[in-house]
Motif scaffolding. Sequence first.
Motif, PDB file in Angstrom:
ATOM      1  N   PHE A 203       0.847  -1.189   0.000  1.00  0.00           N
ATOM      2  CA  PHE A 203       0.000   0.000   0.000  1.00  0.00           C
ATOM      3  C   PHE A 203       0.886   1.244   0.000  1.00  0.00           C
ATOM      4  O   PHE A 203       1.847   1.339   0.773  1.00  0.00           O
ATOM      5  CB  PHE A 203      -0.910   0.024   1.229  1.00  0.00           C
ATOM      6  N   LEU A 204       0.538   2.209  -0.859  1.00  0.00           N
ATOM      7  CA  LEU A 204       1.233   3.488  -0.909  1.00  0.00           C
ATOM      8  C   LEU A 204       0.201   4.603  -0.803  1.00  0.00           C
ATOM      9  O   LEU A 204      -0.735   4.663  -1.624  1.00  0.00           O
ATOM     10  CB  LEU A 204       2.010   3.663  -2.215  1.00  0.00           C
ATOM     11  N   ASN A 205       0.324   5.462   0.192  1.00  0.00           N
ATOM     12  CA  ASN A 205      -0.576   6.601   0.310  1.00  0.00           C
ATOM     13  C   ASN A 205       0.007   7.752  -0.501  1.00  0.00           C
ATOM     14  O   ASN A 205       0.914   8.454  -0.046  1.00  0.00           O
ATOM     15  CB  ASN A 205      -0.768   7.011   1.763  1.00  0.00           C
ATOM     16  N   VAL A 206      -0.494   7.930  -1.723  1.00  0.00           N
ATOM     17  CA  VAL A 206      -0.029   8.998  -2.606  1.00  0.00           C
ATOM     18  C   VAL A 206      -1.018  10.156  -2.623  1.00  0.00           C
ATOM     19  O   VAL A 206      -1.003  10.998  -3.517  1.00  0.00           O
ATOM     20  CB  VAL A 206       0.221   8.460  -4.035  1.00  0.00           C
ATOM     21  N   ASP A 207      -1.856  10.223  -1.613  1.00  0.00           N
ATOM     22  CA  ASP A 207      -2.873  11.255  -1.508  1.00  0.00           C
ATOM     23  C   ASP A 207      -2.274  12.563  -1.011  1.00  0.00           C
ATOM     24  O   ASP A 207      -1.204  12.584  -0.390  1.00  0.00           O
ATOM     25  CB  ASP A 207      -3.973  10.784  -0.552  1.00  0.00           C
TER      26      ASP A 207
END
Length: 437
Positions: A203-207
Motif C-alpha cells: 500500500f502506498l498513500n499517494v494522496d
Amino acid sequence: MNGTLPRIVLAAQPSAGFDYELIVAPANVNIVPGGSTPALSFNGGYPSPVIRAKQHQPVRIRVVNQLNEPTTIHWHGMRIPIGMDGVPFLSQTPIMPGEAFDYEFTPPDAGTFWYHPHMNSVEQLGKGLVGALIVEEAEKPDFDEDLVLCMKNWHINDDGSFTALTTPQNAFRMGTPGRVMTINGQTSPTYEVPAGGAIRVRFLNVDNTVVYMVNSTDPDAQIIAIDGNPIAQAVTLKQHPMAPGMRLDLGVIAPSKVGETITFKHKNNPLVTLTTVASHLENRSLPKLPLNPIPAPDLDNAETVKFAFEWNANITPIKKDGKVSYNFWAMNRRSWEGMSKGHIPAPLATLERGKTYIFELSNLTQYHHPIHIHGHTFTVLHSNKKDIIPFHSDTVLLGKNEIVTAALVADNPGRWMYHCHIIEHLKTGFMSYIEVT
C-alpha cells in the motif's frame, strides 16, 4: 556539497540508455464512470508507470516536461545523492517546459517507495502526478504475487471535473478532502491471487490529504515492512494509520479454496479485495524480508535537536499584489519563506556529517502531521502516546499533542527538505530543510 546543480538536457535528445522515460503532460483519464478528468499524467494515463529498480544497481530515468509550467521529480524515501533528490533550487534547477532531466542513482535500500513532483505540489500531485517506485531486493523473496496499490482520493465531481484541491478553511485544519477514494485509479477493485499463495500487498498513500486507517478481514494479515523498510519481526495487522507519503507492506496467505476473498479497508470502507483463483500451491509460508542497511544510530553519543510543530497564529499578511499570503503552520516558530533562484533561506538546523542526532518531534496542534525527511531514514524510538517497537521510517506520523523521538545518522551531505506531507500544510508554512555539512 559544492553548490553545482545537475545539468538540464533538451527533451529532443535521444533516450537510448535509459531504463525509464517519464513524459509529464496533461491527459484525460477515466476515474469515474462516464466522466473524463483533465489530469496531469506520467506517460499519458493513470495509474502512473510502476518503476522497478534493483537494490545496489544503478537506475537511469529521463523525465521530459511537456507541461506549461516547471516541474521536478522527488524519489520519496530514497537515500540517494542530493543532486538527484528533485527539490527545485535546493538540489536542482527546475525542469522547464520543453526540457528534460536525467536522474540516475543506485538504491541502497530495497522496498516500496514512490515518486512525485516538488513544484506546485497541491495541483501537480492532486491532479495525478504520483507513482510507485519499487526497489527489488538483491535476492528477491519468494512471493507468489506482488501487488502494488496506490491509494488516492480524487478531488472530482461525478462528471470527472475537478473540485477545489485546496481551500483556506481546510488548509489550516486537516486539509481539503477529495470525493472519490481509489486504488490504482479504481473504486474498490478486485485482484485475483493464487489460492494458498504467499501474497505481498504494497500500500502506498499517494494522496494529498487523507490519513487512511488500514485493516483487513484476514485476522492473520502481517505487517512486514513500514515505509519501505522491513521490520525485524512481522506484526499482526489490526488497524494501521497511513498518512500521505507513507507506505505499508503486508503479507497474507491466500485462502486455499477458489473464490474466497480477503478485503482491505479504510476504517469500514472497502479499499481493495483479493479473490482466489485455482493454483497448485500448498503449505506456503510468508518469506522473511532482509533488513535494509540503515546505519545504526550511536544513541550514547547522540545530540538531541528539538522541533516544535504548531499553528501560526500571526495575522495573515497581504502581498504587494493585494493577494492573501496564507501561512498557517510553523516549525520552531518559523513558517517557510519560500525559495527561488539566488534566494535560499537559512536551514532549520545544521548537522555534522557522520554524527547521530535524536530529533524530538513535538506536535503542539490538534491535527495529525506526517513529518517527512529527505535523504535519510529515521529510527523511531519512543512516543508519549503509544508503545513503540523501534522501526525505520522516513515519514513519522504525529498525532494530537504527540511527542516522538527519532534518531538518524547524518551521513548524507546536502540540503535536505524536511516537511509535513499533508500537501496543504507544506504549502502554508510546514516546510524547511536540514543541512548536513
